[in-house]
Design a protein around this motif. Structure first.
Motif, PDB file in Angstrom:
ATOM      1  N   ALA A 133     -29.428 -16.781  -3.159  1.00  0.00           N
ATOM      2  CA  ALA A 133     -30.378 -15.679  -3.025  1.00  0.00           C
ATOM      3  C   ALA A 133     -30.362 -15.121  -1.607  1.00  0.00           C
ATOM      4  N   VAL A 142     -26.530 -17.076  -7.738  1.00  0.00           N
ATOM      5  CA  VAL A 142     -27.914 -17.397  -8.082  1.00  0.00           C
ATOM      6  C   VAL A 142     -28.012 -17.753  -9.565  1.00  0.00           C
ATOM      7  N   ALA A 165     -29.277 -22.206  -5.654  1.00  0.00           N
ATOM      8  CA  ALA A 165     -29.861 -20.928  -6.075  1.00  0.00           C
ATOM      9  C   ALA A 165     -30.477 -20.200  -4.885  1.00  0.00           C
ATOM     10  N   THR A 166     -31.179 -20.949  -4.042  1.00  0.00           N
ATOM     11  CA  THR A 166     -31.794 -20.328  -2.875  1.00  0.00           C
ATOM     12  C   THR A 166     -30.754 -19.894  -1.865  1.00  0.00           C
TER      13      THR A 166
END
Length: 431
Positions: A155, A279, A151-152
């Motif tokens: 992002a 994400v 997810a990071t």
């Protein structure tokens, strides 16, 4: 006992070792997003040929596959953290050569030298990075950790292509590659600050098995994949999937610039906004897998991937391409994290590097040929025809999952988890 329980249920961001690793890899991923956009633009700017883009992708992919044969052996033999730092420093130096050489004018030949070596180093790094998660968190938090990391990464990939597009449009793609080179220095520094847990070796016989001939060690990972029904089916189906989609980014960039008249900045915006899908996928994967099981989640994700690929080629506006690419990346993220987490959960720690290496080597073996075929076909027959065929193939991959142990993987793996944890190297798992 209560302290141990509280530690296990504490948020991962409170774990300083995992947090440092998380930040370092996120910075590296942000830099990678610059090269993700800048390298194809650099080739397209110098040659104007989507086929040349595909050829470079194919050559780099082939180097990655070859490195994968030995990457797992290195990761299981030597310190994983040291290997990751060495791979980062190698890419720092080599990517740094590109903007320097470009000062004298386009040097496309240099990309055919630098990119394959960097992809080979990147393969070793990725194998080590996947196995390192097992040495950072407890087994029952692996999927959560992977979701957080991905997810990071996604992002940072939202902002990365946007900035890469601006930098490429203003200063040229070579400068964007220089930013990528600098990101590897940050990643290496972060890795230097952490320590990983020692690799788990079940017994003395397994410790001795770590020191065999490289080919024999690689085959140990391949045998484990073959003897575990779910992993065997995943390896075969994902090898077909990667053939169909490995050149998708090149085709997407060509479609936006050639067919829709977009600029470098437009391409950066498309890839940056679409990365929001990654994400979303990384955040959704853990709850989806808990509620629906591995099989349903994986098959559904690849079904939607196929539909999205078809839609991208048929789309006639930049917003539509962006939205469909976001859907594709969301489901690609869900399927990829599910597959990676499953391997980490059921593979013995001392064998994890070789299993990961064998999986990726087999998985990506058809990718270079697929990229060359996909990009050549896009230039010859048009993007719409190529994405229609590729998307239909992805749907067949998902359908194939219904007729393999993947469909029942959720229930079976939950029931047999204790047995899988204790499986010996190369053991026969019934899954």
């Amino acid at each position: 006992m209560s302290r141990v329980a509280n530690a296990r249920h504490a948020p991962l961001w409170r774990d300083r070792t995992f947090g440092t690793y998380w930040v370092a890899q996120s910075l590296s991923a942000a830099g990678d997003s610059f090269a993700y956009l800048a390298v194809p633009l650099l080739v397209l700017q110098a040659t104007g040929s989507v086929a040349q883009m595909g050829l470079l992708t194919a050559v780099a992919g082939a180097a990655s596959v070859v490195a994968g044969v030995f990457g797992g052996v290195l990761v299981d033999r030597y310190d994983r953290r040291t290997l990751m730092i060495a791979a980062d420093l190698t890419r720092l130096v080599l990517y740094g050569l590109v903007p320097l050489a470009w000062l004298a004018g386009p040097q496309v030949w240099l990309l055919f030298v630098v990119l394959p070596i960097c992809e080979a180093a990147g393969m070793v790094f990725q194998v080590a990075a996947v196995t390192a998660v097992r040495n950072l968190v407890d087994r029952d938090r692996i999927t959560e950790a992977n979701g957080r990391l991905q997810a990071t990464f996604a992002a940072t990939a939202v902002l990365g292509p946007l900035l890469a597009g601006v930098v490429s449009a203003r200063f040229g793609p070579a400068v964007a590659i220089a930013v990528n080179a600098g990101s590897f220095a940050l990643s290496a520094a972060g890795l230097w600050l952490i320590r990983l847990r020692p690799v788990e070796v079940d017994d003395a016989a397994d410790a001795t098995a770590l020191r065999q001939r490289p080919l024999a060690e690689f085959l140990a990972g391949a045998r484990f994949l073959w003897r575990q029904p779910v992993l065997r089916a995943l390896t075969v189906l994902l090898s077909v999937f990667i053939f169909l989609t490995y050149g998708f980014t090149d085709v997407l960039i060509y479609h936006v610039t050639h067919d829709l008249g977009g600029s470098e900045g437009t391409v950066g915006t498309v890839l940056g906004v679409a990365a929001l899908g990654t994400v979303a996928g990384a955040l959704l994967v853990a709850p989806l897998r808990r509620r629906r099981g591995f099989g349903v989640t994986w098959i559904s994700a690849h079904t939607v991937c196929g539909c999205a690929v078809v839609g991208v080629g048929a789309a006639t506006s930049v917003p539509a391409v962006t939205a469909l690419t976001a859907v594709y990346l969301c489901c690609l993220s869900i399927g990829g994290i599910c597959s990676m987490s499953l391997r980490q959960e059921i593979t013995p720690d001392h064998l994890l590097g070789r299993v990961t290496s064998a999986f990726w080597s087999i998985h990506y073996s058809l990718g270079p040929a697929g990229a060359a075929v996909l990009t050549w076909s896009a230039g010859r027959y048009g993007v719409q025809a190529v994405t229609l065929v590729a998307g239909a193939g992805c749907l067949l991959v998902a359908i194939g999952g219904l007729f393999t142990p993947i469909r029942r993987a959720g229930a079976e793996l939950a029931a047999s988890r204790s047995g899988l944890r204790a499986a010996p190297a190369g053991g026969n798992l019934s899954g």
